[in-house]
Design a protein around this motif. Sequence first.
Motif, mmCIF file in Angstrom:
data_model
loop_
_atom_site.group_PDB
_atom_site.id
_atom_site.type_symbol
_atom_site.label_atom_id
_atom_site.label_comp_id
_atom_site.label_asym_id
_atom_site.label_seq_id
_atom_site.Cartn_x
_atom_site.Cartn_y
_atom_site.Cartn_z
ATOM 1 N N LEU A 192 0.837 -1.291 -0.221
ATOM 2 C CA LEU A 192 -0.227 0.132 0.048
ATOM 3 C C LEU A 192 0.880 1.372 0.173
ATOM 4 N N VAL A 193 1.923 1.100 0.334
ATOM 5 C CA VAL A 193 2.879 2.222 0.421
ATOM 6 C C VAL A 193 3.709 2.470 -0.995
ATOM 7 N N PRO A 194 3.496 3.568 -1.558
ATOM 8 C CA PRO A 194 4.356 3.967 -2.848
ATOM 9 C C PRO A 194 5.841 3.887 -2.314
ATOM 10 N N GLY A 195 6.528 4.056 -3.534
ATOM 11 C CA GLY A 195 8.087 3.866 -3.390
ATOM 12 C C GLY A 195 8.514 2.477 -3.991
ATOM 13 N N GLY A 196 9.971 2.672 -3.641
ATOM 14 C CA GLY A 196 10.778 1.413 -3.978
ATOM 15 C C GLY A 196 10.523 0.338 -3.061
ATOM 16 N N MET A 197 11.337 -0.725 -3.432
ATOM 17 C CA MET A 197 11.309 -1.954 -2.722
ATOM 18 C C MET A 197 11.914 -1.878 -1.283
ATOM 19 N N GLY A 198 12.971 -0.864 -1.006
ATOM 20 C CA GLY A 198 13.663 -0.687 0.075
ATOM 21 C C GLY A 198 12.437 -0.203 0.802
ATOM 22 N N LEU A 199 11.837 0.877 0.698
ATOM 23 C CA LEU A 199 11.150 1.462 1.749
ATOM 24 C C LEU A 199 9.907 0.620 1.940
ATOM 25 N N ARG A 200 9.308 -0.038 0.807
ATOM 26 C CA ARG A 200 8.353 -0.768 1.323
ATOM 27 C C ARG A 200 8.761 -2.120 2.265
ATOM 28 N N GLY A 201 10.129 -2.560 1.909
ATOM 29 C CA GLY A 201 10.400 -3.554 3.071
ATOM 30 C C GLY A 201 10.598 -3.154 4.341
ATOM 31 N N LEU A 202 11.115 -1.776 4.704
ATOM 32 C CA LEU A 202 10.960 -1.271 5.874
ATOM 33 C C LEU A 202 9.476 -1.175 6.499
ATOM 34 N N VAL A 203 8.593 -0.677 5.495
ATOM 35 C CA VAL A 203 7.230 -0.528 6.304
ATOM 36 C C VAL A 203 6.839 -1.808 6.551
ATOM 37 N N GLY A 204 6.834 -2.598 5.756
ATOM 38 C CA GLY A 204 6.341 -4.138 5.895
ATOM 39 C C GLY A 204 6.663 -4.644 7.300
ATOM 40 N N LEU A 205 8.086 -4.751 7.497
ATOM 41 C CA LEU A 205 8.771 -5.426 8.693
ATOM 42 C C LEU A 205 8.096 -4.579 9.914
ATOM 43 N N PHE A 206 8.305 -3.087 9.779
ATOM 44 C CA PHE A 206 7.646 -2.532 11.044
ATOM 45 C C PHE A 206 6.320 -2.763 11.281
ATOM 46 N N ALA A 207 5.386 -3.119 10.318
ATOM 47 C CA ALA A 207 4.090 -3.326 10.509
ATOM 48 C C ALA A 207 3.977 -4.805 11.156
ATOM 49 N N TYR A 208 4.997 -5.773 10.532
ATOM 50 C CA TYR A 208 5.122 -6.967 11.361
ATOM 51 C C TYR A 208 5.194 -6.845 12.659
ATOM 52 N N ALA A 209 6.319 -6.110 13.245
ATOM 53 C CA ALA A 209 6.772 -6.014 14.536
ATOM 54 C C ALA A 209 5.332 -5.308 15.429
ATOM 55 N N LEU A 210 4.943 -4.574 14.616
ATOM 56 C CA LEU A 210 3.945 -3.792 15.617
ATOM 57 C C LEU A 210 2.575 -4.804 15.739
#
Length: 477
Positions: free
Chosen positions: A437-455
Amino acid sequence: MLVQGVVLVPIYLRHVGSAEFGLWLIAGGVALWIGILDPGISALMQQRVSLALGSDRPGRAVGLARRGLRLNAVLAAVMIVAGAVTAGWIARLIDPGATVAARTGWWLVFLSVAGVAAGLMANAITCLGVALRAARTHTLVTIGSALAGLTATLGGLALGWGVLALPLGVVVRWVLQLLGATPFVLRDLATLPPSEREIPSVDSLSLDRRVLAWAAWDKITGTVAMSADLLLIGRRFEAAAVTSYALTKRPVDLLLSLFQRPGVALAPTVGFLRGGARTGELAGLVAVAAMRLSWLLGAATLGTILWLEPLVGWWVGPAQFLGRDAAGILAIGLAVNVFSGLFAQLYFASGATIAYYQINGALSLLAIAGMVIGLHVSGLAGLMIGAVLPRALVALWLFPRLALERLCVAAPERRMIAGELAAAVTAAGTGLAAAWLVPGGMGLRGLVGLFAYALVLGALSHRLRAMLRGFSGAGAT
C-alpha cells in the motif's frame, strides 16, 4: 556460513576466475556424491547417546560412542581411498577442455573428497561432544576452526596457490576441528563407566543394520532431491537460467540452514530429557522453541518476499533475479521447510528413528516427482512449486502431530504453539499488505512491511511482550 557463501565469493572470483571457480563447485558436488557413503551415522550416534545418558545408561552411551566413531572412521578411510583412485578420471570428466593442468585437477578433486572425509570425522566427534553435554566447548572449537579455514583459504589465494586454496581451506577447517574436539570427547568419555555387557532389547539404544539401512535410504533420497532441481533446469533451459535460479535461491538457502540450527541444537537435550522421562520439562522446552521460531520465521518469510529482489540486485546484479513470483514461492518454501523441519528434528530426537527415515525419504521422493511434473506442466515456477508441495501438504501437519504426541506435549502447550503461530501468520499478512500500500521502491516497502509486522505481532502476542520486558529488565539490572 554467510561469510564463505556470500561475502567472499567476489574475492574468490577475482583471484581464481569464473572457469576455475566453476570447476571447484563441480568437484565439490562430486565429492558430496562420494559422501553419500555415509548414511548419517553421526546424527544417529548423537541421538542414541543422548537417550542412553538420559535413561541413566552411561555405560551403554560409551559403547554406542565407540561403535559410532569406528563406523565413521571406516567410512572416512573408504572415501579418501576412493578419492585417490578416481581423482584423475573425475578431473578429466569435469574438465574436458583442460582448463587447469592435469596435476592441479587431480589435487582439486582429491582435496575436495578429503574435505568431505575430514568433515565426516570432525562432525562425528562434535556431535558426540554435544551429546555428552559439552555444547559450549565444541561450539567454540567449531567457530575457531571455521575461521582458521577461511584464513587458510585467503592466505593460499594471496600466495598464488590458485583454485587449490579453496578445497585446502576446507580441509584445514575440518582437520583442526577434529584435532581440537577429540581431546575433550576423550576426556568426557573417560569420566563415564565402561560399556555394559548386556544389550538392551529396545531399538532406541542400538546401531543395528536395519536402522543404518533406513538411514542410508533417507540420505540417498535426500541427496538426490537436493541436487535434482539444478540438473532438471540444466537439461530444460539454457545455462543462464541455472545461474539465475542458483543465485536467487542462495540467500534463501542460507536462511534455511540458519533456521535449522535451533532444531539441531535442541536435539541432544530433547533426547536426554526423553530418555529420563522428564515430560514436564520437555513439553515446556518444545513449546518455547516453537513459539520463538514462529516469531522469527514470520519476519524471515516476509523479509524474503520484500527484500530478496534488492538483495540479489545489490549482490550480483538485477539481471540475475528470477522474478517476484519466484521470491514468493521461495518464501513459502522457507516457512514450510523450517517449521516442519523443527518438528521433524524433534521427532527424530525422541527416538522414533526408523519412522522418521521412512517418512523423510518418502517426502524426498515425492519432491523429486513434484519437480519433474511441475517442470513439465509450468516450467521453472512449476518445478519450484513441485519441490515444496509434498512438505506443504504432508510434513507441515504430520511431523508436528507425531512429535507433539511422542514428546507428551499437553493441550495447554499445544494451544500456545498454535496461538503464536497464528499471530505470526496474521502479522506477516498485515506487513505484506502494508508494504504494497506504500508508494515507493522495494527498500521503503520492505522497511514498512517489517515495521508493521513487528507492531502487529507485539499487539497480538502477550508472550512476546513479556519476553521483551524480561530482557529490558535484565539489561537494566
